[in-house]
Design an enzyme around this catalytic site. Sequence first.
Site, short mmCIF file in Angstrom:
data_model
loop_
_atom_site.label_atom_id
_atom_site.label_comp_id
_atom_site.label_asym_id
_atom_site.label_seq_id
_atom_site.Cartn_x
_atom_site.Cartn_y
_atom_site.Cartn_z
N HIS A 375 46.49 18.22 32.63
CA HIS A 375 46.66 19.05 31.44
C HIS A 375 47.59 20.24 31.65
CE1 HIS A 375 43.50 17.27 28.84
NE2 HIS A 375 42.96 16.97 30.00
N LYS A 566 46.03 31.11 19.55
CA LYS A 566 45.89 30.39 20.82
C LYS A 566 45.59 31.41 21.91
CE LYS A 566 50.13 28.85 20.15
NZ LYS A 566 50.19 27.45 20.47
N ARG A 567 45.24 30.94 23.12
CA ARG A 567 45.03 31.90 24.20
C ARG A 567 46.27 32.76 24.37
NH1 ARG A 567 44.78 29.11 29.11
NH2 ARG A 567 45.72 27.39 27.97
N LYS A 572 53.20 31.34 26.44
CA LYS A 572 53.08 31.01 25.02
C LYS A 572 53.90 32.00 24.17
CE LYS A 572 48.46 29.00 25.60
NZ LYS A 572 48.44 27.63 25.09
N THR A 674 47.43 21.81 20.76
CA THR A 674 46.74 21.04 19.74
C THR A 674 46.59 21.88 18.47
OG1 THR A 674 44.73 21.72 20.88
CG2 THR A 674 45.42 19.43 21.17
N LYS A 678 46.67 21.08 14.28
CA LYS A 678 45.68 21.54 13.29
C LYS A 678 46.37 22.25 12.14
CE LYS A 678 42.62 21.83 17.19
NZ LYS A 678 42.22 22.68 18.32
C1 NBG Z 1 45.77 22.77 28.25
C2 NBG Z 1 47.25 22.88 27.92
C3 NBG Z 1 47.51 22.60 26.45
C4 NBG Z 1 46.88 21.28 26.06
C5 NBG Z 1 45.41 21.29 26.45
C6 NBG Z 1 44.74 19.96 26.15
C7 NBG Z 1 44.68 23.52 30.33
C8 NBG Z 1 44.62 23.41 31.80
N1 NBG Z 1 45.62 22.83 29.69
O1 NBG Z 1 48.89 22.55 26.22
O2 NBG Z 1 47.71 24.16 28.26
O3 NBG Z 1 47.01 21.07 24.69
O4 NBG Z 1 45.27 21.51 27.83
O5 NBG Z 1 45.43 18.92 26.75
O6 NBG Z 1 43.88 24.22 29.75
#
Ligand code: NBG
Length: 830
Positions: A375, A566-567, A572, A674, A678
Amino acid sequence: MKIDKKTRDKLLISYSTKSKRVGHTKKEIKDSFLDNLFFGMGRIPAITTLHDLYTALALTIRDRIFLQFVQTTDHIAKQDSRAVVFLSAEYLPGPHLANNLLNLNIENETREVMEDLNIDLKDLVEIEEEPGLGNGGLGRLASCYLDSMATLGIPSIAYGIRYEFGIFNQVIKDGWQLELTDKWLHFGNPWEVVRPEIAYEVKFGGRTEKGVDQNGKFQVNWIPHSEVKGTAYDTPVIGNRGNGSILRLWRAEAIESFDFGAFNLGDYYLAVEQKMISENITKVLYPNDQAAGGKELRLKQQYFFVSCSLQDLIYLHRIQGRRMDRLHEKFAIQLNDTHPAIAISELMRLLVDEHQMNWDKAWQITRHCFAYTNHTLLPEALEKWPVPLFQKIFPRHLELIYEINHRFLQELRHLYFYTEEQISRMSIIEEEGERYIRMAHLATIGSHKVNGVSQIHSNLLKNQVLRDFALLWPEKFCNVTNGITPRRFLCVGNPPLTELITEYIGKDWQKDLCHLRKLENLVEDAVFLKKWREVKFKNKQDLASFLKRQTGIEIDPTTLFNMQVKRIHEYKRQHLKVLHIISLYLRLKKGDRNNISPTTFIFAGKAAPGYFMAKLIIKLIHSVSDLVNHDKEVNGRIKVVFLPDLNVKKAQHLYPAADLSEQISLAGMEASGTGNMKFSLNGALTIGTLDGANVEIREEVGEENFFLFGLNVEEVQSKKASGYFSREIYEQNQRLKEVVDFLVSGALSGSTQLFRPLYDHLLYDDPFMLLADFQSYLDAQEQVHKLWLRQKEWTQKSILNTARMGNFSSDRSIRDYCDLIWRVEPIQRQ
Ligand code: NBG
């Protein structure tokens, strides 16, 4: 007493007949609600609280979910199906009530029952605390996948950790993020059932002893320093087509809650100490700070839940009367990132040490069972653990990992004639300096499939991060683009849009999201366009009053709602958006009001507690918000709001009301994203870079319906390779210079020093290349403004975004996993 087959058959009959107790008529729902309130909880009306009503309703719904779940389990057992075992250290299920009502299709009946009792269902939905058992996208993805597995009837079980304290609550004080402990279990959790009889022992520390068993076979014994018990807490999960799945979370407990030795010596506190130490393992979710490695308790958490889960799955295998050497035929185990990767050595341990299987057979089963999803490509997020730490906590696993590694490296050396340099690059053990275990290598070597989460990310994984492995085993690598569940993120989150869509194209899209394409035929239908705009406007009004309640800030629903949710992380680039806002502010101050559409900028997200720059970005957003929102000269044109403490529930208020979604990470950094999906699904247009799933979203919705800007991955890499000097860009672009200088001008929070770390970082390093993308970002924002003036076209593009999101349903992702990786079929309903 022994429960014999005759009794079991009778029990089966009583739950499979649709009893009135779990019926779906209004009367049946009402009766069980009142039953639960009075007999289940012992409440009398005089002292009943809103929370009691919520709990009684949750229990009423849970009964109905259980019926559905138990029926699915029965089918699975009868069909002896191959099942998915999903291992994830994080889940973000979001509030359950509204989602379960939708999936059971008893929303209306329940609302009416509540109305009869003079209760507003909305109030009960609103007070639910959600389990914050994850940091962000990764945990939410796991929950979307569970929803889709349940919906599609994929035999499955998802394992994780029942953290007592989930992700921290974010509060903002003077513009700074503060962290408070989460209390999701404060009022209990009606959605789960504890299974004290499903519990396993997990060892830690100590040493190993080698010897031979009674048959003269080599045998290793792990003599642990301590042992902990993991108890199962089950949350049934149902899809919206009559099937179910389960989320089984483990809680750590002491095996003996009392040390009688110590107690007899009169030391009561020492006697309970062990209990407290054991329970610590599942106390708290670690926020994803930059350097998570080295945290012993985190490593223990990973092993703890993995060991319980694998023991449980072996138990499930055995009670079906199956042979151990058929384990891989019956289970596909998915590693959600490397957090559960220690499962590979744990399964080897269970097979070789506990079930006396020979190494080669055990390794064959292990590799056939596991698959690994990566991920992230961020180097600091690729997990590695110091060898001495492993040695201390898992002496037996270290031996097993050495053995796995030794055999693998021998193969490279003697079968493929790899050079020592290649071999050391691919080794599970990093040898330079302090020695580390590279979890991604362990996961890759021990799995039969490895996938990334978007096309571009999978390619980068194959061509860069795991290149050596992809060259060795090209067939092992594949892509499964992430997806989101339309149940939660459209039906539950956005009822007005759901109704409108259904009114025009029927209900099929709720079963197969690709049917949304039918909306394309409506983009010239003036009445439909008008209704589409009205829905968006209503959602914006609702959000405005929600934000007013949450932040005290008033916003105008007629303005363009621009959101970044988002975080908070430098890659980002929330600060790129801030630079854009500052540029608008400076233009307005100069009296240049042309080409600026009235806009409300909305931010939400948490920063990891130890991540200074991310926290400074939050402070920056607040400083800009203070300045802009209180300046009469700009008032009415731009406003900035930060919604604190983002979670799934709050996010559900945001997506339906967005006009524009900001997906502006530096190309090559965001594995997928994601949130982008949404927003689009709810009719927002996207401004974004060619990163993660943006690339595929743009292909689907059409490039004319997407605001693209910024460098692509190749350009980023070549710029970096040839030496990137952000300062040169700064010197050459007057507007950029003004904006960046503004950070240290003293106009923000009255300080020239506060944001200097950000300023210096941008000018002298800028690893996320904000300055390189700045002008192109501004140009794209200009396009946004121009299109906003043409409301009809904007609305048409908004419709097309929703219409073309079918491919991003998590149902499609799960089907891909089933076809490409798991080879699991949905259960057959008779
Ligand atoms: C996160 C990514 C995102 C991705 C999500 C789900 C982690 C390690 N990875 O870009 O930063 O959408 O995983 O796949 O949290």
